[in-house]
Enzyme design. Sequence first.
Site, PDB file in Angstrom:
ATOM      1  CB  SER A 115      -1.132   0.380   0.940  1.00  0.00           C
ATOM      2  OG  SER A 115      -2.054   1.300   0.819  1.00  0.00           O
TER       3      SER A 115
ATOM      4  CD  GLU B 134      -5.056  -4.230  -3.731  1.00  0.00           C
ATOM      5  OE1 GLU B 134      -5.692  -3.695  -2.749  1.00  0.00           O
ATOM      6  OE2 GLU B 134      -4.666  -5.102  -4.078  1.00  0.00           O
TER       7      GLU B 134
ATOM      8  CG  HIS C 131      -5.783  -2.271   0.434  1.00  0.00           C
ATOM      9  ND1 HIS C 131      -5.128  -2.309  -0.584  1.00  0.00           N
ATOM     10  CD2 HIS C 131      -5.326  -1.484   1.282  1.00  0.00           C
ATOM     11  CE1 HIS C 131      -3.871  -1.162  -0.534  1.00  0.00           C
ATOM     12  NE2 HIS C 131      -4.233  -0.605   1.032  1.00  0.00           N
TER      13      HIS C 131
END
Length: 501
Positions: free
Chosen positions: A195, A308, A400
């Site tokens: 990330s 995601e 995610h």
Amino acid sequence: MENSSTPVAQTRQGNIIGLAEDDVHVWRGIPYAQPPVGALRWRAPQPLEKAHTPYVADAFSASSWQNSDYCRELGGGDPGRFSEDCLYLNIWSPAARTEPLPVMVWLHGGGFTIGAGGLPPYNGSALARRDVVIVTVNYRLGHLGFFAHPALEAEAGETFYNFALLDQIAALRWVKEHIHAFGGDAGNVTLFGESAGARSVLSLQVSPLAKDLFHKAIIQSGYSLPDTAREHALAKGEAVATHLGLENATAEQLRDLPADAFWKLVAPHTIAPAPIVGDAVLPQPMLDMFFHARQHPMPVMIGSNSDEASVMAVFGVDLAGQIQKLRRERRFGLGLIKLLYPGVKGDVELGRQVCRDMAFTTMGYVVMQAQQRLNQPCWRYWFDYVAEAEHDTYPHGAWHGNEVPYVFDTLGQISPAKEYVTANDLAFAAHVADYWASFARKAHQCEVLSGPVRWAASVRGKDRLLRIGLNKYAGFKLVNRFMRARMALFKRVMRHHVTLD
């Protein structure tokens, strides 16, 4: 000091005392730069002076100021105490080693506003047992990590806005100088992150200040959000200062603000989850550099997860609203997208998949093509495994960040996963961690990583991707031209349509 099993690293900084934990040596909370406090706030991190007494590195340091509740909910656990004095790193190294080992330096995620290198998912013991040395890094977050203001810009010397990236660069320089004392090979350093950590890796791959500080890169869920423009960052910095009672502020007044004044700010005074373009760290936009294949040449692994879009709500993105906007403004574009997503019904699900692919999946395709132009290997993956007991919790696939405890092989150690994981889940995590460690050991020597499937890199003329998990179930499959038509379209439009507005 009397216990012969106590690891002592003899560095140029001085002796650093760690802990022996079974077959792994651990050093927690090693300073890698002077505390960025007082006159050093919003400056490049300064080197440490040599210590005259041994430094005991047996506890994680304070984390950068942040929202503790938010980090526990979304960032991977309790970040502990906070301080502006947060520039510390942690090291895990096999106790038994006969030669310098590959080094893996981890940059945590959290939107550049939450997270810490000592969070439970990032325990490096299991990876270290695969004959690598693991380093996790704390860096400045929020406005302490990314800040532009005319009063600071007027100061003498180079212009800096990306202080968090400077911290990461300082940590890499520390590793280059000292890691041999911990059993690591300073000539074989893999930088990896997820990330915001992945976005940091991408940024450092194009930063002139990070050249030659690492030799391989792993990018987990790197996103294509544009860098913040210098002019916008300067205007926001002035607005933040005014909001805190400092109109036409001087540099001294800004540095006198309490360190905990910034993390509490809410929109529109928060930072974007992207660095600022236009300083000495990031002179050119990261995306442009990759589009023109001007990244530092090195082997790369890059990939993303099947859901995601799970992170979009955190940033206020209305998935169905994105499709409705297309319907109002770009009906032809919507028709083309529907052709690329046959069988996907409803604006919410279509928005989920389109936003996922534009913001995340396409980034891997862009990097792959940039790597091929430099004749550098690129291993691409798509993570789609969900723990056996959690299939109903994650109906759309892996969220995610869900891959992180598989990468570190910490799935059986962290809550709440350790309450429900099965032997099959743990076996799958072990395979994932093996691939990551194998990349760190071998990616500069070969184009195929061994494992359950021989993972071949996407070299020039090849478009390969390893599916890690098959429709949420265990399995590995190497596929060609994964989502190729979607990727080709989104690469053309991503720079203009991937925003948080």
